[in-house]
Design an enzyme around this catalytic site. Structure first.
Site, PDB file in Angstrom:
ATOM      1  N   LYS A 114     -21.480 -40.972 -17.979  1.00  0.00           N
ATOM      2  CA  LYS A 114     -21.703 -41.182 -19.355  1.00  0.00           C
ATOM      3  C   LYS A 114     -21.663 -42.387 -20.110  1.00  0.00           C
ATOM      4  O   LYS A 114     -22.315 -42.591 -21.006  1.00  0.00           O
ATOM      5  CB  LYS A 114     -20.524 -40.187 -20.179  1.00  0.00           C
ATOM      6  CG  LYS A 114     -20.807 -38.732 -19.819  1.00  0.00           C
ATOM      7  CD  LYS A 114     -19.841 -37.984 -20.634  1.00  0.00           C
ATOM      8  CE  LYS A 114     -20.148 -36.455 -20.509  1.00  0.00           C
ATOM      9  NZ  LYS A 114     -19.328 -35.644 -21.491  1.00  0.00           N
ATOM     10  N   LYS A 198     -28.391 -31.969 -13.450  1.00  0.00           N
ATOM     11  CA  LYS A 198     -27.747 -30.683 -14.061  1.00  0.00           C
ATOM     12  C   LYS A 198     -28.438 -30.205 -15.370  1.00  0.00           C
ATOM     13  O   LYS A 198     -28.844 -31.011 -15.933  1.00  0.00           O
ATOM     14  CB  LYS A 198     -26.232 -31.324 -14.366  1.00  0.00           C
ATOM     15  CG  LYS A 198     -25.278 -30.374 -14.561  1.00  0.00           C
ATOM     16  CD  LYS A 198     -23.991 -31.079 -14.542  1.00  0.00           C
ATOM     17  CE  LYS A 198     -23.768 -31.852 -15.956  1.00  0.00           C
ATOM     18  NZ  LYS A 198     -22.374 -32.260 -16.306  1.00  0.00           N
ATOM     19  N   LYS A 201     -26.365 -30.223 -22.007  1.00  0.00           N
ATOM     20  CA  LYS A 201     -26.461 -30.266 -23.732  1.00  0.00           C
ATOM     21  C   LYS A 201     -26.961 -31.505 -23.945  1.00  0.00           C
ATOM     22  O   LYS A 201     -27.613 -31.679 -25.019  1.00  0.00           O
ATOM     23  CB  LYS A 201     -25.328 -30.177 -24.184  1.00  0.00           C
ATOM     24  CG  LYS A 201     -24.369 -28.957 -24.178  1.00  0.00           C
ATOM     25  CD  LYS A 201     -22.989 -29.150 -24.580  1.00  0.00           C
ATOM     26  CE  LYS A 201     -22.108 -28.040 -24.563  1.00  0.00           C
ATOM     27  NZ  LYS A 201     -20.639 -28.291 -24.711  1.00  0.00           N
TER      28      LYS A 201
HETATM   29  P1  AMP Z   1     -18.964 -28.792 -21.551  1.00  0.00           P
HETATM   30  O1  AMP Z   1     -19.801 -28.399 -22.118  1.00  0.00           O
HETATM   31  O2  AMP Z   1     -19.169 -30.397 -20.706  1.00  0.00           O
HETATM   32  O3  AMP Z   1     -17.548 -28.766 -22.218  1.00  0.00           O
HETATM   33  O4  AMP Z   1     -18.552 -27.786 -20.315  1.00  0.00           O
HETATM   34  C1  AMP Z   1     -18.343 -26.649 -20.442  1.00  0.00           C
HETATM   35  C2  AMP Z   1     -17.930 -25.865 -19.006  1.00  0.00           C
HETATM   36  O5  AMP Z   1     -19.238 -25.509 -18.346  1.00  0.00           O
HETATM   37  C3  AMP Z   1     -17.306 -26.635 -17.944  1.00  0.00           C
HETATM   38  O6  AMP Z   1     -16.689 -25.892 -17.100  1.00  0.00           O
HETATM   39  C4  AMP Z   1     -18.535 -27.149 -17.148  1.00  0.00           C
HETATM   40  O7  AMP Z   1     -18.271 -27.628 -15.786  1.00  0.00           O
HETATM   41  C5  AMP Z   1     -19.550 -26.136 -17.102  1.00  0.00           C
HETATM   42  N1  AMP Z   1     -21.095 -26.816 -17.092  1.00  0.00           N
HETATM   43  C6  AMP Z   1     -21.668 -27.475 -17.723  1.00  0.00           C
HETATM   44  N2  AMP Z   1     -22.874 -27.808 -17.263  1.00  0.00           N
HETATM   45  C7  AMP Z   1     -22.840 -26.917 -16.072  1.00  0.00           C
HETATM   46  C8  AMP Z   1     -23.988 -26.784 -15.303  1.00  0.00           C
HETATM   47  N3  AMP Z   1     -25.317 -27.271 -15.592  1.00  0.00           N
HETATM   48  N4  AMP Z   1     -23.887 -25.697 -14.350  1.00  0.00           N
HETATM   49  C9  AMP Z   1     -22.771 -25.150 -14.175  1.00  0.00           C
HETATM   50  N5  AMP Z   1     -21.673 -25.321 -15.104  1.00  0.00           N
HETATM   51  C10 AMP Z   1     -21.688 -26.134 -16.091  1.00  0.00           C
END
Ligand code: AMP
Ligand code: TRP
Length: 333
Positions: A114, A198, A201
């Protein structure tokens, strides 16, 4: 065995299929088991480690709560709240930052990704981010933390911090060491444009992800345009290793239909991608469309979401403020 579940999602907009299959779907399943005590947190303090527009942030907090509920988490039976309403999180993060070591944080790969090339310009918060995450988990004595694969390293750090605190202050078992709950085959959903990246967002291409707010036409279009290779569907799981885009699409299909990847390969083997993409679009629309509609409906009644956050943070405060008092005593305040 009853589990104490805690997990968090950042309100940074565009909850997508990766969030859903990697984390939220698992939250829903865990929350339906009456033996579990579940706490789901919208981690707004984490989200400001990178620049946020205040108005958008507020909207995103509501949208994240709406997505939890629309996906199937019952706010009456589970605690849903946003982190900034419970001051113990920030306080515990400070105390734990005096326990965690620089060397541990220096190993965190998410910070490196990041922060990019110019680490000097990254916020201090982005660097200490995993300590706040440890505080979230340890304040509630969580035993299990459902997350996607990208959070595994942060969870290991939470365990290290818990153990160091317990050892240093000679309070055996005061902080519980939490176990990660990671969906075996679906822990990392990849971008629709690049099977090695990956789904995220922050990807500048909206076509790289399916958002939980996408409508039917958007979903169908994105799957139609999703990157594939020029070969027919793979013959076996071995072949998937060298075909990341095929692997990703078949994983998404399997996770949505709760079926096994190898079984699906047997059925799909030799067919062409366009046929498979039609079935995939159909299961996606069947799963996502009701969620999208429900999110929109919920967002029309902000006072309802406000009430959930109010009740959720009261309950969270009760638990977290007790723990922080004990922490104060142990530390010597
Ligand atoms: P975040 O949006 O970064 O707060 O992520 C929220 C949850 O979604 C966390 O448990 C991440 O590990 C999971 N997550 C985010 N992106 C992915 C992805 N591409 N594949 C699987 N899990 C994800
Ligand atoms: N760091 C997590 C992410 O980006 C979000 C998070 C914050 C979290 N606190 C948490 C996840 C506690 C699980 C438990 O996805």
């Amino acid at each position: 065995m009853s589990k104490k579940i805690f997990s968090g999602v950042q309100p940074t907009g565009n909850l997508h299929l990766g969030n859903y299959l990697g984390a939220i779907k698992n939250f829903v399943e865990l929350s339906k088991d009456k033996k579990n005590q579940c706490i789901f947190c919208v981690v707004d303090l984490h989200s400001i480690t990178t620049k946020q527009d205040p108005k958008k942030l507020r909207d995103n907090i509501y949208e994240t709560v709406a997505s939890f509920i629309a996906s199937g988490i019952d706010p009456k039976k589970n605690i849903i709240f946003n982190q900034s309403r419970v001051p113990a999180h920030s306080e515990a993060a400070w105390i734990l930052s005096c326990v965690a070591r620089m060397g541990w944080l220096n190993r965190m790969t998410q910070f490196k990704e990041k922060a990019g090339k110019d680490k000097e310009k990254a916020s201090v918060g982005l660097y200490s981010y995993p300590i706040l995450m440890a505080a979230d988990i340890l304040l509630y004595d969580a035993t299990h933390v459902p997350v996607g694969d990208d959070q595994k390293q942060h969870l290991e750090l939470s365990r290290d911090i818990a153990q160091k605190f317990n050892n240093e202050f000679k309070v055996e078992n005061f902080f519980k060491t939490p176990d990660p709950l990671i969906q075996k085959d679906f822990s990392r959903i990849m971008s629709l444009k690049d099977g090695l990246k990956k789904m995220s967002k922050s990807d500048s291409s909206d076509a790289s992800r399916i958002n939980l707010t996408d409508n039917k036409d958007q979903i169908i279009n994105k799957i139609k345009k999703a990157k594939t290779d020029t070969f027919p569907m793979p013959k076996d799981t071995e072949e998937l290793k060298s075909r990341p885009e095929a692997r990703n699409l078949i994983s998404i299909y399997s996770s949505l239909t709760n079926t096994k990847i190898d079984q699906n390969i047997e059925i799909l083997s030799g067919k062409n991608f366009s046929e498979f993409k039609e079935s995939l679009s159909q299961v996606l629309v069947d799963k996502i469309e009701p969620i999208t509609k429900e999110i929109k409906k919920l967002l029309n009644d902000r006072s309802y979401i406000e009430q959930i956050l109010d009740e959720g943070s009261k309950k969270a405060n009760e638990i977290a403020s007790k723990k922080i008092k004990e922490i104060h005593k142990i530390v010597g305040f």
